[in-house]
Design an enzyme around this catalytic site. Structure first.
Site, PDB file in Angstrom:
ATOM      1  N   HIS A 219      41.326  39.877  44.890  1.00 30.52           N
ATOM      2  CA  HIS A 219      42.112  38.928  45.339  1.00 30.52           C
ATOM      3  C   HIS A 219      43.819  39.010  46.370  1.00 30.52           C
ATOM      4  O   HIS A 219      43.582  39.946  45.353  1.00 30.52           O
ATOM      5  CB  HIS A 219      42.390  37.427  45.040  1.00 30.52           C
ATOM      6  CG  HIS A 219      42.989  36.817  46.675  1.00 30.52           C
ATOM      7  ND1 HIS A 219      42.294  36.179  47.504  1.00 30.52           N
ATOM      8  CD2 HIS A 219      44.016  36.754  46.097  1.00 30.52           C
ATOM      9  CE1 HIS A 219      42.915  35.521  48.602  1.00 30.52           C
ATOM     10  NE2 HIS A 219      44.490  35.745  47.586  1.00 30.52           N
TER      11      HIS A 219
ATOM     12  N   ARG B 289      37.506  47.511  45.589  1.00 38.91           N
ATOM     13  CA  ARG B 289      36.300  47.373  46.082  1.00 38.91           C
ATOM     14  C   ARG B 289      35.044  48.251  45.919  1.00 38.91           C
ATOM     15  O   ARG B 289      34.268  47.537  45.428  1.00 38.91           O
ATOM     16  CB  ARG B 289      36.318  45.932  47.215  1.00 38.91           C
ATOM     17  CG  ARG B 289      37.072  44.863  46.749  1.00 38.91           C
ATOM     18  CD  ARG B 289      37.648  43.890  48.043  1.00 38.91           C
ATOM     19  NE  ARG B 289      37.691  43.080  47.446  1.00 38.91           N
ATOM     20  CZ  ARG B 289      38.383  42.125  48.674  1.00 38.91           C
ATOM     21  NH1 ARG B 289      38.335  42.888  49.707  1.00 38.91           N
ATOM     22  NH2 ARG B 289      39.185  41.177  48.436  1.00 38.91           N
TER      23      ARG B 289
END
Length: 141
Positions: free
Chosen positions: A117, A104
């Site tokens: 996710h 991320r």
């Protein structure tokens, strides 16, 4: 140590930016075996069902729209401590506070468009895997 499975989504923002290969490579470089993977385009019903626990929250509708905006890549990953190690690899939901070197931090655009996710527990991993894969689509390696 027991081998675990976890569930991964490479989200719309990363797919649109051609980051699938880079992210899958990170998985393998960190000891994960990819034992199932496919590209899917979520219907509204699928997106709402997957995120049903968030129904009624203010971010639910925008999240569903975002997840339907383009194809996603769903995968089953396997290794010892898969759930915990995957969460460490992807970093915190907000890329601004994610540790350096996490997926991320390196690839996400925002808290919503955060590229990936990952399941937060073994129980959720099992539920999420079953949501997208049948047993005959998962291969031991």
């Amino acid at each position: 140590m027991m081998t675990e499975r976890t569930f991964s989504i490479i989200k719309s923002d990363a797919v649109k930016r051609n980051l699938i290969g880079a992210i899958l490579t990170r998985f393998e470089q960190n000891g994960f075996k990819i034992i199932a993977s496919k590209m899917v385009r979520l219907t509204r019903e699928q997106a709402e069902g997957f995120y049903a626990e968030h129904q009624g929250k203010e971010f639910f509708a925008p999240l569903v729209e975002y997840m339907m905006s383009s194809p996603i890549v769903v995968s089953v990953l396997e290794k010892e401590n898969a759930v915990k190690d995957y969460r460490t690899l992807i970093g915190t939901t907000n890329p601004e506070t994610a540790e350096e070197g996490t997926i991320r931090k390196d690839f996400a655009l925002s808290q919503r468009e955060n590229s990936v996710h990952g399941s937060d527990s073994i129980e959720n991993a099992n539920r999420e895997i079953a949501y997208f894969f049948t047993d005959c689509e998962i291969f031991e390696r």
